[in-house]
Design a protein around this motif. Structure first.
Motif, PDB file in Angstrom:
ATOM      1  N   VAL A 124       0.931  -1.134   0.009  1.00 50.74           N
ATOM      2  CA  VAL A 124      -0.134   0.104  -0.020  1.00 50.74           C
ATOM      3  C   VAL A 124       0.859   1.223   0.105  1.00 50.74           C
ATOM      4  O   VAL A 124       1.939   1.383   0.693  1.00 50.74           O
ATOM      5  N   GLY A 180      -5.568   1.664  -0.885  1.00 49.45           N
ATOM      6  CA  GLY A 180      -5.487   0.513  -1.530  1.00 49.45           C
ATOM      7  C   GLY A 180      -4.570   0.693  -2.988  1.00 49.45           C
ATOM      8  O   GLY A 180      -4.354   1.849  -3.604  1.00 49.45           O
ATOM      9  N   VAL A 217      -5.011  -3.691   0.661  1.00 46.56           N
ATOM     10  CA  VAL A 217      -5.931  -2.640   1.476  1.00 46.56           C
ATOM     11  C   VAL A 217      -5.139  -2.356   2.809  1.00 46.56           C
ATOM     12  O   VAL A 217      -4.670  -3.005   3.518  1.00 46.56           O
ATOM     13  N   ALA A 250     -13.982  -4.003   0.840  1.00 44.29           N
ATOM     14  CA  ALA A 250     -12.764  -4.092  -0.269  1.00 44.29           C
ATOM     15  C   ALA A 250     -13.385  -5.329  -1.099  1.00 44.29           C
ATOM     16  O   ALA A 250     -13.242  -5.134  -2.321  1.00 44.29           O
TER      17      ALA A 250
END
Length: 433
Positions: A368, A374, A404, A414
Motif C-alpha cells: 500500500v 488501496g 488494502v 474491499a
C-alpha cells in the motif's frame, strides 16, 4: 512592493530542497502560474510555478544549492522598483562585499546554516585531508556534500563553479561521471575494520562483491515502503477477471483511433474510477483525526524509471474518457522518466494501480502506498481453462490482487469494491458509459 519567493515544500515531510535549475533569469517578467524553477526532491525534479507576478529581481539561491523549506530563494520586484534596495530592505544579504565581489550568500543557504548536515569527524577527515592548508575552508552546498559522500567523491579535489567557488551538486555529478568513465564499476572488498552491522560491501565467501551506492530516490523508496509495512495493517484479496470482451473492445477502439493506441492499463484505470463511483464508501483516506471522504477519483499510476518507482496522479478519472485517461497516463509517464513532474502531479490521490502484465508477470501483490487506501496489482492476461455454465472452455484471464489499508477499508467493503471493478472489466461497455 518586492515579494520574496521561498523554498516550497514540494513533498510532504521534506524539510529541505535543492535548486536543480532556474527556468528564468534575473530581469525576466513572470506571470502567475509560470514555471520558474526546478526543485530536486527524493523522487523527482519538480517544476515550481510562480504564485505572484512581477520581475525576477534577484536569484538568492543559485542552481545546485540546497536550502531549507521556507528559506528565501528569489525576489520579485515591481516595475521601476530598485532591486538592490528591495533586497537590502528584505534583509536577504549581510551587506555588499568589496568592489567587484558578489553579495554575501544568505544565511539560509550558507554552510553555517542549521539545515546543512554536519559531517562526522571521520567524514570531515575524508573530505578535507590533512594536506589542505591550515585554516583553509571547503565551501560546498549541503546536497553537494551528501552526493559526494554517497558516491565516494573527495570534495577537496574539486573546483567549485558556484558563487565564490562554492562546490555545487553539478560539480559533484560531473566528478561522478568522470570517475565512472575511468572505471565504470568499482569493486570493493569490505575492510576488516568495518563493523558487521554496517558493511560497505557484502562478502559472499567466493569472491569480491560490487557496491553500487544508493541514490536519494532509492533511499526514499526504501524508507516509504518500510514505513508502510511497519505502520499500515494490510491484507490482500484476489479477483481473476475474464477479459476477452475487454481485449476485443480495445482492438476495435485502437483500429478506430489512428493517432493514439490505448493500453489495457488505460481501461483498468478507468474501471478503478468507475468502481470508486459504484462503491463511494471506499473512496476514502485514513487520517488520525477521522476518515476523509472524497467526491472524485484521483488515481495514481505506478511508473518505472531508471531511479525507481514513482506514482504520478491522474486527476478526476471518472469525468474523463478512456482516451483522455490514456493520454494523461502517457504524458505523466514521459515526464516522470524525464524527472519533469510538477508538484501537483505527485501528490494526493486515494488509490494506486501497479501493472506488471507487460512483463509477463501472471500475478503479484503490492505494498500500500500511503495515504492511499488501496493498490491494485495487475498481472498479465493469459489463456486459461475456465468453467462456464458447467462446461470447460478456454478464456483470457487477468489476475488482479488488491492490497488494502485495513484502517480505512474493511474486508467486506474491499470485496464489494473489487467485485464492482471486476464487473466493469468483464463487461467493458460499462467503462465507456
Amino acid at each position: 512592493m518586492a515579494t520574496v519567493i521561498r523554498m516550497p515544500s514540494v513533498l510532504a515531510g521534506a524539510d529541505e530542497g535543492a535548486i536543480a535549475a532556474w527556468l528564468v533569469a534575473e530581469g525576466d517578467e513572470i506571470a502567475v502560474g509560470d514555471a520558474i524553477v526546478e526543485i530536486e526532491t527524493d523522487k523527482a525534479t519538480v517544476e515550481y510555478q510562480a504564485e505572484a507576478a512581477g520581475t525576477l529581481g534577484r536569484i538568492v539561491v543559485p542552481a545546485g544549492v540546497a536550502a531549507p523549506v521556507g528559506a528565501p530563494i528569489a525576489v520579485l520586484v515591481e516595475a521601476g522598483e530598485d532591486v538592490a534596495q528591495a533586497v537590502q530592505e528584505l534583509g536577504l544579504v549581510s551587506g555588499a562585499g568589496a568592489a567587484g565581489e558578489p553579495d554575501a550568500v544568505p544565511a539560509a543557504v550558507s554552510d553555517e546554516s542549521p539545515s546543512a548536515p554536519v559531517p562526522a569527524a571521520d567524514e570531515s577527515a575524508a573530505q578535507e585531508p590533512a594536506a589542505r592548508d591550515a585554516g583553509a575552508r571547503l565551501f560546498a552546498s549541503p546536497i553537494a556534500r551528501k552526493t559526494a559522500h554517497e558516491n565516494g567523491i573527495d570534495l577537496a579535489g574539486l573546483t567549485g563553479t558556484g558563487p565564490e567557488a562554492r562546490i555545487t551538486r553539478r560539480d559533484v555529478d560531473a566528478a561522478v561521471r568522470r570517475a565512472q568513465a575511468a572505471q565504470p564499476v568499482a569493486e570493493l572488498r569490505a575492510p576488516a575494520s568495518i563493523p558487521p552491522a554496517a558493511p560497505t560491501a557484502s562478502a559472499t565467501g567466493d569472491g569480491e562483491a560490487t557496491l553500487v551506492p544508493h541514490s536519494s530516490m532509492r533511499r526514499a523508496i526504501a524508507r516509504r515502503l518500510t514505513e508502510s509495512q511497519a505502520t499500515v495493517p494490510q491484507f490482500q484479496i484476489v479477483a481473476e477477471c475474464v477479459v476477452d470482451k475487454l481485449l476485443a473492445l480495445r482492438a476495435q477502439v485502437n483500429a478506430t483511433l489512428a493517432a493514439q493506441k490505448l493500453s489495457v492499463n488505460d481501461f483498468v484505470v478507468k474501471a478503478v474510477a468507475g468502481a470508486l463511483a459504484d462503491v463511494p464508501e471506499a473512496n476514502v483516506t485514513w487520517t488520525d483525526a477521522g476518515m476523509l471522504h472524497h467526491t472524485r477519483a484521483d488515481v495514481a499510476v505506478a511508473v518505472s524509471t531508471d531511479g525507481g518507482l514513482i506514482t504520478p496522479v491522474v486527476r478526476d478519472v471518472g469525468s474523463r474518457s478512456v482516451s483522455a485517461v490514456g493520454a494523461a497516463v502517457a504524458g505523466l509517464a514521459e515526464r516522470a522518466r524525464a524527472k519533469r513532474l510538477t508538484q501537483a502531479e505527485i501528490e494526493g490521490g486515494t488509490f494506486t494501480v501497479s501493472n506488471l502484465g507487460m512483463f509477463g508477470t501472471v500475478g503479484f501483490s503490492a505494498i500500500v502506498n500511503p495515504p492511499h487506501w488501496g493498490i491494485l496489482a495487475v498481472g498479465a492476461a493469459t489463456q486459461q481453462p475456465v468453467v462456464v455454465d458447467g462446461a470447460l472452455t478456454a478464456a483470457t484471464v487477468m489476475r488482479c490482487t488488491l492490497s488494502v489499508d485495513h484502517r480505512a477499508v474493511d474486508g467486506a467493503l474491499a470485496a464489494r469494491w473489487l467485485a464492482a471493478f471486476q464487473r466493469r472489466v468483464e463487461e467493458p461497455l460499462l467503462i465507456l458509459v
